[in-house]
Write a protein that holds these residues in place. Structure first.
Motif, PDB file in Angstrom:
ATOM      1  N   LYS A   1       0.836  -1.196   0.000  1.00  0.00           N
ATOM      2  CA  LYS A   1       0.000   0.000   0.000  1.00  0.00           C
ATOM      3  C   LYS A   1       0.874   1.251   0.000  1.00  0.00           C
ATOM      4  N   LEU A   2       0.293   2.339  -0.439  1.00  0.00           N
ATOM      5  CA  LEU A   2       1.011   3.610  -0.425  1.00  0.00           C
ATOM      6  C   LEU A   2       1.346   3.977   1.018  1.00  0.00           C
ATOM      7  N   PRO A   3       2.613   4.223   1.327  1.00  0.00           N
ATOM      8  CA  PRO A   3       2.987   4.556   2.704  1.00  0.00           C
ATOM      9  C   PRO A   3       2.183   5.738   3.255  1.00  0.00           C
ATOM     10  N   GLU A   4       1.894   5.672   4.543  1.00  0.00           N
ATOM     11  CA  GLU A   4       1.046   6.682   5.172  1.00  0.00           C
ATOM     12  C   GLU A   4       1.603   8.086   5.011  1.00  0.00           C
ATOM     13  N   ASP A   5       2.930   8.248   5.108  1.00  0.00           N
ATOM     14  CA  ASP A   5       3.498   9.593   5.014  1.00  0.00           C
ATOM     15  C   ASP A   5       3.269  10.201   3.635  1.00  0.00           C
ATOM     16  N   LEU A   6       3.326   9.361   2.585  1.00  0.00           N
ATOM     17  CA  LEU A   6       3.064   9.867   1.234  1.00  0.00           C
ATOM     18  C   LEU A   6       1.578  10.065   0.993  1.00  0.00           C
ATOM     19  N   LEU A   7       0.760   9.175   1.552  1.00  0.00           N
ATOM     20  CA  LEU A   7      -0.685   9.311   1.381  1.00  0.00           C
ATOM     21  C   LEU A   7      -1.182  10.634   1.951  1.00  0.00           C
ATOM     22  N   GLY A   8      -0.596  11.053   3.068  1.00  0.00           N
ATOM     23  CA  GLY A   8      -1.010  12.321   3.679  1.00  0.00           C
ATOM     24  C   GLY A   8      -0.597  13.541   2.873  1.00  0.00           C
ATOM     25  N   GLN A   9       0.402  13.396   2.015  1.00  0.00           N
ATOM     26  CA  GLN A   9       0.882  14.531   1.206  1.00  0.00           C
ATOM     27  C   GLN A   9       0.258  14.585  -0.187  1.00  0.00           C
ATOM     28  N   LEU A  10      -0.413  13.515  -0.587  1.00  0.00           N
ATOM     29  CA  LEU A  10      -0.823  13.351  -1.978  1.00  0.00           C
ATOM     30  C   LEU A  10      -1.736  14.490  -2.433  1.00  0.00           C
ATOM     31  N   GLN A  11      -1.463  15.009  -3.636  1.00  0.00           N
ATOM     32  CA  GLN A  11      -2.276  16.071  -4.229  1.00  0.00           C
ATOM     33  C   GLN A  11      -2.494  15.772  -5.702  1.00  0.00           C
ATOM     34  N   ASN A  12      -3.577  16.304  -6.238  1.00  0.00           N
ATOM     35  CA  ASN A  12      -3.951  15.974  -7.614  1.00  0.00           C
ATOM     36  C   ASN A  12      -3.048  16.604  -8.661  1.00  0.00           C
ATOM     37  N   GLY A  13      -2.612  17.805  -8.414  1.00  0.00           N
ATOM     38  CA  GLY A  13      -1.813  18.510  -9.415  1.00  0.00           C
ATOM     39  C   GLY A  13      -0.494  19.005  -8.856  1.00  0.00           C
ATOM     40  N   ARG A  14       0.387  19.444  -9.749  1.00  0.00           N
ATOM     41  CA  ARG A  14       1.686  19.982  -9.346  1.00  0.00           C
ATOM     42  C   ARG A  14       1.499  21.413  -8.840  1.00  0.00           C
ATOM     43  N   ARG A  15       1.948  21.669  -7.609  1.00  0.00           N
ATOM     44  CA  ARG A  15       1.839  23.005  -7.025  1.00  0.00           C
ATOM     45  C   ARG A  15       3.162  23.760  -7.089  1.00  0.00           C
ATOM     46  N   GLN A  16       4.241  23.015  -6.995  1.00  0.00           N
ATOM     47  CA  GLN A  16       5.568  23.602  -7.075  1.00  0.00           C
ATOM     48  C   GLN A  16       6.334  22.932  -8.222  1.00  0.00           C
ATOM     49  N   PRO A  17       7.229  23.658  -8.872  1.00  0.00           N
ATOM     50  CA  PRO A  17       7.953  23.073 -10.011  1.00  0.00           C
ATOM     51  C   PRO A  17       8.699  21.787  -9.685  1.00  0.00           C
ATOM     52  N   ASN A  18       9.164  21.667  -8.436  1.00  0.00           N
ATOM     53  CA  ASN A  18       9.936  20.463  -8.094  1.00  0.00           C
ATOM     54  C   ASN A  18       9.102  19.379  -7.401  1.00  0.00           C
TER      55      ASN A  18
END
Length: 385
Positions: free
Chosen positions: A286-303
């Motif tokens: 499964k997607l690790p919890e730390d990444l799941l909490g950060q997940l966003q639909n689009g790119r907000r920052q160039p990096n």
């Protein structure tokens, strides 16, 4: 223990349930990919109803399934799916309400008492809780079916010695069940199931009461028995790990219906039915919890990094090529987690990649990755590490 209870526990060796009318002949429908000449056991239009105070309960409905001679065939499903009911129709401990069970092309529903006794001696059965008699030694427990069948003493003794050697318990012949580990008790149960030289071996949750290490040893023993004796083994379990470890093919039951079947690599690599996916879920990363909490639909920052999940289903000859993925996707590719295994000579598994510093949009990256994997899913973006 009284002789009455003893013979009751083993009645299927020498007694037959009441006869039932033979079902009307029907054309047995072959399962996908199973040639008729290779079929050892077939269920055709099989149904089973139980009558109760609250009315009839349909435990099985419309089961069409074929088991090849000499294979290890798994039947899996959640509690109440109908696994035990289906297994017990093979030796007619359960009588179908409709349909047929055919062994070597013969409908066993038409067998009289004499033929049914002979059939049950060709079908061994291993149970979850061993069913050993505590007041009898290992040798006496293994010998009991032969005594019930009236086999002469000298032949009984030779056979007991043979099967105990096969399961690695020749030194425990005079021990009692209380002196054995769980794995040793199950080995006694396996030896007892083999004393009549069966052609079919039924395993009813045979490893569910065992720890993981002992489970592996019992599965290895069953594989060896299958290889050496060329038995057809049918096992039921709710443990997908057991199916993956030992079976050639698997059928999935849900609410009494056959919802999926196929080779292990196919069912594990690309499960089609929600019930199968649910059963496989504990084995999936499964997607690790730390990444799941950060997940966003689009790119907000160039990096920001794009997360891609690559799957290998065994349907092609594709294998994880990390160098090729880096070249295909461009930018900076990081492997966050992954798991790949070989099942029946095919590569199955998944990789979680993070892609950064690339001018390509998400869909373009997905198409690029799809050239090197069987399926690719865009999960979203996370901030740079």
């Amino acid at each position: 223990m009284s002789m009455n209870s003893l013979t009751s526990d083993f009645r299927y060796f020498d007694e037959a349930p009441p006869e039932r009318d033979a079902p009307a002949p029907s054309a047995a429908r072959a399962s996908a990919g199973v040639e008729p000449q290779s079929v050892h056991l077939r269920f055709s239009g099989l149904g089973k109803r139980y009558e109760g105070a609250q009315g009839a309960v349909q435990a099985l409905r419309g089961i069409d399934l074929a088991v090849r001679r000499g294979e290890i065939f798994g039947i899996i499903g959640r509690s109440g799916a109908g696994k035990s009911s289906l297994l017990r129709t093979i030796n007619r401990l359960e009588q179908p309400s409709e349909g047929q069970v055919l062994i070597d092309g013969e409908d066993i529903g038409s067998y009289d008492s004499e033929r049914l006794v002979a059939l049950r001696r060709r079908i061994g059965m291993i149970f979850q809780h061993f069913n050993l008699l505590s007041a009898k030694t290992v040798g006496e427990n293994v010998e009991l079916p032969l005594r019930v069948a009236g086999v002469p003493r000298e032949r009984r003794q030779r056979k007991v010695e043979e099967v105990l050697r096969l399961v690695g318990l020749e030194s425990k012949r005079d021990a009692y069940p209380a002196q054995l580990s769980g794995g040793q008790k199950q080995r006694v149960g396996i030896a007892r199931a083999l004393v009549h030289d069966p052609q079919i071996l039924l395993c009813d949750e045979a490893t569910s009461a065992l720890d993981p290490e002992t489970t592996q040893s019992i599965l290895a023993l069953l594989r060896e028995i299958n290889r050496r004796l060329r038995l057809t083994i049918v096992l039921i379990t709710h443990e997908m790990e057991v199916i993956r470890e030992i079976c050639d093919r698997v059928a999935v039951l849900e609410h009494g219906e056959l919802v999926e079947q196929g080779p292990i690599w196919q069912v594990f690599g690309a499960p089609r039915h929600p019930a199968t996916r649910t059963l496989l879920a504990p084995l999936q990363q499964k997607l690790p919890e730390d990444l799941l909490g950060q997940l966003q639909n689009g790119r907000r920052q160039p990096n920001d990094r794009l997360l891609l999940e690559l799957r290998y289903t065994g349907a092609s000859d594709r294998e994880p090529d990390l160098a090729g993925l880096g070249a295909h996707l461009g930018g900076r590719v990081t492997l966050l987690q992954g798991g790949v295994e070989r099942i029946q000579g095919r590569t199955l598994g998944q990789l979680l990649l993070a892609v950064a510093d690339t001018p390509l949009a998400a869909e373009a990256l997905r198409r690029q990755a799809l050239e090197l994997a069987d399926s690719v899913e865009v999960l979203g973006y996370v901030a740079a590490a």
